[in-house]
Write a protein that holds these residues in place. Structure first.
Motif, PDB file in Angstrom:
ATOM      1  N   ASN A 230       0.806  -1.222   0.000  1.00 49.50           N
ATOM      2  CA  ASN A 230       0.000   0.000   0.000  1.00 49.50           C
ATOM      3  C   ASN A 230       0.836   1.267   0.000  1.00 49.50           C
ATOM      4  OD1 ASN A 230      -3.112  -0.375   0.325  1.00 49.50           O
ATOM      5  ND2 ASN A 230      -2.195  -2.029   1.512  1.00 49.50           N
ATOM      6  N   CYS A 231       2.105   1.143   0.309  1.00 49.98           N
ATOM      7  CA  CYS A 231       2.986   2.311   0.309  1.00 49.98           C
ATOM      8  C   CYS A 231       3.863   2.373  -0.942  1.00 49.98           C
ATOM      9  CB  CYS A 231       3.858   2.315   1.567  1.00 49.98           C
ATOM     10  SG  CYS A 231       2.898   2.595   3.072  1.00 49.98           S
ATOM     11  N   GLY A 232       3.617   1.475  -1.891  1.00 55.09           N
ATOM     12  CA  GLY A 232       4.294   1.569  -3.177  1.00 55.09           C
ATOM     13  C   GLY A 232       5.604   0.827  -3.297  1.00 55.09           C
ATOM     14  N   PHE A 233       5.958   0.014  -2.302  1.00 52.67           N
ATOM     15  CA  PHE A 233       7.217  -0.725  -2.367  1.00 52.67           C
ATOM     16  C   PHE A 233       7.026  -2.008  -3.171  1.00 52.67           C
ATOM     17  CE2 PHE A 233       7.942   1.989   1.273  1.00 52.67           C
ATOM     18  CZ  PHE A 233       9.265   2.388   1.085  1.00 52.67           C
ATOM     19  N   SER A 234       8.019  -2.320  -3.985  1.00 49.42           N
ATOM     20  CA  SER A 234       7.913  -3.469  -4.892  1.00 49.42           C
ATOM     21  C   SER A 234       7.966  -4.804  -4.150  1.00 49.42           C
ATOM     22  CB  SER A 234       9.027  -3.417  -5.947  1.00 49.42           C
ATOM     23  OG  SER A 234      10.301  -3.356  -5.321  1.00 49.42           O
ATOM     24  N   ASN A 235       8.663  -4.850  -3.016  1.00 48.77           N
ATOM     25  CA  ASN A 235       8.688  -6.084  -2.223  1.00 48.77           C
ATOM     26  C   ASN A 235       8.918  -5.749  -0.751  1.00 48.77           C
ATOM     27  OD1 ASN A 235      11.687  -6.459  -1.498  1.00 48.77           O
ATOM     28  ND2 ASN A 235      11.747  -6.115  -3.719  1.00 48.77           N
ATOM     29  N   VAL A 236       8.546  -6.679   0.105  1.00 45.95           N
ATOM     30  CA  VAL A 236       8.569  -6.431   1.534  1.00 45.95           C
ATOM     31  C   VAL A 236      10.000  -6.329   2.075  1.00 45.95           C
ATOM     32  CG1 VAL A 236       8.489  -8.870   2.200  1.00 45.95           C
ATOM     33  CG2 VAL A 236       7.491  -7.132   3.713  1.00 45.95           C
ATOM     34  N   HIS A 237      10.949  -7.002   1.442  1.00 42.72           N
ATOM     35  CA  HIS A 237      12.335  -6.953   1.922  1.00 42.72           C
ATOM     36  C   HIS A 237      12.938  -5.565   1.704  1.00 42.72           C
ATOM     37  CE1 HIS A 237      12.121 -11.237   2.559  1.00 42.72           C
ATOM     38  NE2 HIS A 237      11.774 -11.430   1.290  1.00 42.72           N
ATOM     39  N   TYR A 238      12.675  -4.992   0.538  1.00 39.32           N
ATOM     40  CA  TYR A 238      13.174  -3.643   0.266  1.00 39.32           C
ATOM     41  C   TYR A 238      12.496  -2.645   1.205  1.00 39.32           C
ATOM     42  CZ  TYR A 238      14.111   0.727  -2.212  1.00 39.32           C
ATOM     43  OH  TYR A 238      14.488   1.999  -2.532  1.00 39.32           O
ATOM     44  N   PHE A 239      11.200  -2.822   1.424  1.00 34.66           N
ATOM     45  CA  PHE A 239      10.470  -1.951   2.348  1.00 34.66           C
ATOM     46  C   PHE A 239      11.088  -2.009   3.740  1.00 34.66           C
ATOM     47  CE2 PHE A 239       7.078  -2.198   5.668  1.00 34.66           C
ATOM     48  CZ  PHE A 239       6.908  -0.824   5.829  1.00 34.66           C
ATOM     49  N   SER A 240      11.359  -3.217   4.228  1.00 32.61           N
ATOM     50  CA  SER A 240      11.910  -3.374   5.578  1.00 32.61           C
ATOM     51  C   SER A 240      13.269  -2.703   5.692  1.00 32.61           C
ATOM     52  CB  SER A 240      12.023  -4.862   5.925  1.00 32.61           C
ATOM     53  OG  SER A 240      10.742  -5.469   5.951  1.00 32.61           O
ATOM     54  N   ARG A 241      14.079  -2.830   4.630  1.00 30.26           N
ATOM     55  CA  ARG A 241      15.417  -2.211   4.659  1.00 30.26           C
ATOM     56  C   ARG A 241      15.315  -0.691   4.711  1.00 30.26           C
ATOM     57  NH1 ARG A 241      19.009  -0.646   0.669  1.00 30.26           N
ATOM     58  NH2 ARG A 241      17.843  -1.667  -1.007  1.00 30.26           N
ATOM     59  N   VAL A 242      14.472  -0.123   3.850  1.00 30.32           N
ATOM     60  CA  VAL A 242      14.309   1.337   3.811  1.00 30.32           C
ATOM     61  C   VAL A 242      13.709   1.835   5.122  1.00 30.32           C
ATOM     62  CG1 VAL A 242      13.136   3.262   2.673  1.00 30.32           C
ATOM     63  CG2 VAL A 242      14.090   1.407   1.303  1.00 30.32           C
ATOM     64  N   PHE A 243      12.741   1.095   5.651  1.00 27.90           N
ATOM     65  CA  PHE A 243      12.095   1.500   6.899  1.00 27.90           C
ATOM     66  C   PHE A 243      13.115   1.561   8.037  1.00 27.90           C
ATOM     67  CE2 PHE A 243       9.608   1.161  10.728  1.00 27.90           C
ATOM     68  CZ  PHE A 243       8.446   1.874  10.455  1.00 27.90           C
ATOM     69  N   LYS A 244      13.958   0.544   8.133  1.00 29.54           N
ATOM     70  CA  LYS A 244      14.947   0.518   9.220  1.00 29.54           C
ATOM     71  C   LYS A 244      15.992   1.605   9.040  1.00 29.54           C
ATOM     72  CE  LYS A 244      17.757  -2.615  11.976  1.00 29.54           C
ATOM     73  NZ  LYS A 244      18.180  -4.004  12.210  1.00 29.54           N
ATOM     74  N   GLU A 245      16.377   1.866   7.799  1.00 33.72           N
ATOM     75  CA  GLU A 245      17.342   2.932   7.530  1.00 33.72           C
ATOM     76  C   GLU A 245      16.811   4.284   8.010  1.00 33.72           C
ATOM     77  OE1 GLU A 245      18.073   2.766   3.376  1.00 33.72           O
ATOM     78  OE2 GLU A 245      19.492   1.086   3.502  1.00 33.72           O
ATOM     79  N   ARG A 246      15.509   4.506   7.852  1.00 32.11           N
ATOM     80  CA  ARG A 246      14.929   5.813   8.158  1.00 32.11           C
ATOM     81  C   ARG A 246      14.460   5.937   9.609  1.00 32.11           C
ATOM     82  NH1 ARG A 246      15.252   9.017   4.215  1.00 32.11           N
ATOM     83  NH2 ARG A 246      14.383  10.566   5.659  1.00 32.11           N
ATOM     84  N   THR A 247      14.106   4.815  10.237  1.00 33.03           N
ATOM     85  CA  THR A 247      13.559   4.896  11.600  1.00 33.03           C
ATOM     86  C   THR A 247      14.460   4.290  12.662  1.00 33.03           C
ATOM     87  OG1 THR A 247      12.380   2.784  11.445  1.00 33.03           O
ATOM     88  CG2 THR A 247      11.220   4.747  10.632  1.00 33.03           C
ATOM     89  N   GLY A 248      15.382   3.458  12.233  1.00 32.91           N
ATOM     90  CA  GLY A 248      16.281   2.818  13.193  1.00 32.91           C
ATOM     91  C   GLY A 248      15.768   1.497  13.726  1.00 32.91           C
ATOM     92  N   VAL A 249      14.523   1.151  13.385  1.00 36.71           N
ATOM     93  CA  VAL A 249      13.953  -0.125  13.816  1.00 36.71           C
ATOM     94  C   VAL A 249      13.270  -0.788  12.629  1.00 36.71           C
ATOM     95  CG1 VAL A 249      13.595   0.589  16.205  1.00 36.71           C
ATOM     96  CG2 VAL A 249      11.775   0.957  14.525  1.00 36.71           C
ATOM     97  N   SER A 250      13.028  -2.076  12.752  1.00 41.61           N
ATOM     98  CA  SER A 250      12.331  -2.792  11.688  1.00 41.61           C
ATOM     99  C   SER A 250      10.827  -2.510  11.763  1.00 41.61           C
ATOM    100  CB  SER A 250      12.575  -4.293  11.808  1.00 41.61           C
ATOM    101  OG  SER A 250      11.928  -4.792  12.980  1.00 41.61           O
ATOM    102  N   PRO A 251      10.089  -2.718  10.691  1.00 43.49           N
ATOM    103  CA  PRO A 251       8.639  -2.544  10.741  1.00 43.49           C
ATOM    104  C   PRO A 251       7.973  -3.398  11.809  1.00 43.49           C
ATOM    105  CG  PRO A 251       9.368  -2.768   8.473  1.00 43.49           C
ATOM    106  CD  PRO A 251      10.558  -3.083   9.339  1.00 43.49           C
ATOM    107  N   LYS A 252       8.518  -4.602  12.028  1.00 45.46           N
ATOM    108  CA  LYS A 252       7.930  -5.521  13.008  1.00 45.46           C
ATOM    109  C   LYS A 252       8.036  -4.979  14.420  1.00 45.46           C
ATOM    110  CE  LYS A 252       7.897 -10.420  14.255  1.00 45.46           C
ATOM    111  NZ  LYS A 252       8.512 -11.746  13.988  1.00 45.46           N
ATOM    112  N   LYS A 253       9.138  -4.252  14.702  1.00 47.51           N
ATOM    113  CA  LYS A 253       9.381  -3.738  16.049  1.00 47.51           C
ATOM    114  C   LYS A 253       8.810  -2.335  16.241  1.00 47.51           C
ATOM    115  CE  LYS A 253      13.565  -6.427  16.982  1.00 47.51           C
ATOM    116  NZ  LYS A 253      15.011  -6.351  17.306  1.00 47.51           N
ATOM    117  N   TYR A 254       8.356  -1.709  15.185  1.00 43.57           N
ATOM    118  CA  TYR A 254       7.905  -0.311  15.296  1.00 43.57           C
ATOM    119  C   TYR A 254       6.641  -0.210  16.137  1.00 43.57           C
ATOM    120  CZ  TYR A 254       6.446   4.377  14.031  1.00 43.57           C
ATOM    121  OH  TYR A 254       6.055   5.692  14.098  1.00 43.57           O
TER     122      TYR A 254
END
Length: 254
Positions: A230-254
């Motif tokens: 829903n946020c436009g990412f092509s796959n969940v692995h790339y999303f998780s990497r970008v999310f952690k880079e920007r927030t410091g935590v994984s999506p699962k831990k957010y």
């Protein structure tokens, strides 16, 4: 722009009219704002000394206190809406500068105009609220569709790119898509965008996407894979990497 908020407060009327050639509609110092959409045939608008040709799908947008003449060149059909809105300063700022607007997504407007006309004549409970909502929708669609054209007309491709990113960040858009929307090359856009906003277009795209992802994750209503999609990412692995880079935590831990 100073504000992006206005509200349709009253719809005076909305009606559909079928006319023969040489029909003339003349308005002096129109007391309200208006929207006139041609449903069929060909018409001409004389407005502020300029002549505009109107065909099916074209929308004529007179302002409050305007004077104009519209004539039919052949058997034609149109819908006219008269409305009031506040604050007028915001509406004036947001509406297209040109009085003629040709939509890219015709059916969206045809249905809304026809719906407004039908509701006005049917009347009944909540009809005024429905009319106001439909006219608000028409105006917002016009403004949203015209805004990037206005930015490009003002020679502001960086702002046009920013608008495109914010509007379509949930789609799988690329830097090439953004550059096309901004009307320039990818390299030129990167330089312009960096000077204007301090980041590259793709970095800003990820900022917008991650902010949306954070809001979705707070609800506990979505799987991580659904958030990524829903946020436009092509796959969940790339999303998780970008999310952690920007927030410091994984999506699962957010």
């Amino acid at each position: 722009m100073k504000s992006d908020t206005f509200c349709v407060t009253k719809v005076d009327f909305a009606y559909c009219k079928r006319v023969t050639d040489h029909y003339k509609l003349q308005m002096e110092n129109r007391p309200a704002y208006g929207l006139i959409m041609v449903f069929g045939g060909k018409m001409t608008a004389l407005y502020k000394g300029k002549r505009y040709s109107l065909e099916k799908g074209d929308i004529f947008i007179p302002r409050k206190n305007d004077s104009y003449v519209i004539t039919a060149n052949e058997i034609s059909e149109y819908i006219v809406i008269s409305y009031q809105a506040t604050p007028t300063e915001t509406l004036e700022e947001l509406l297209p500068k040109e009085c003629k607007f040709t939509p890219s997504h015709l059916m969206r407007y045809l249905d809304a105009f026809k719906g407004a006309s039908d509701i006005f004549f049917a009347g009944g409970i909540c009809s005024e609220g429905l009319l106001q909502a439909l006219v608000q929708e028409i105006l917002c669609n016009i403004i949203r569709e015209n805004y990037p054209k206005a930015l490009l007309g003002a020679n502001n491709p960086a702002a046009a790119a920013k608008y495109f990113i914010e509007e379509f960040s949930s789609k799988p858009i690329t830097t090439l898509d953004i550059a096309k929307a901004a009307g320039c090359s990818q390299s030129y856009l990167r330089a312009l965008f960096g000077r204007a906003y301090g980041v590259s277009p793709i970095e800003y795209l990820n900022v917008v996407r991650i902010e949306r992802a954070k809001e979705m994750l707070k609800t506990d209503l979505y799987k991580i894979s659904e958030v990524a999609e829903n946020c436009g990412f092509s796959n969940v692995h790339y999303f998780s990497r970008v999310f952690k880079e920007r927030t410091g935590v994984s999506p699962k831990k957010y």
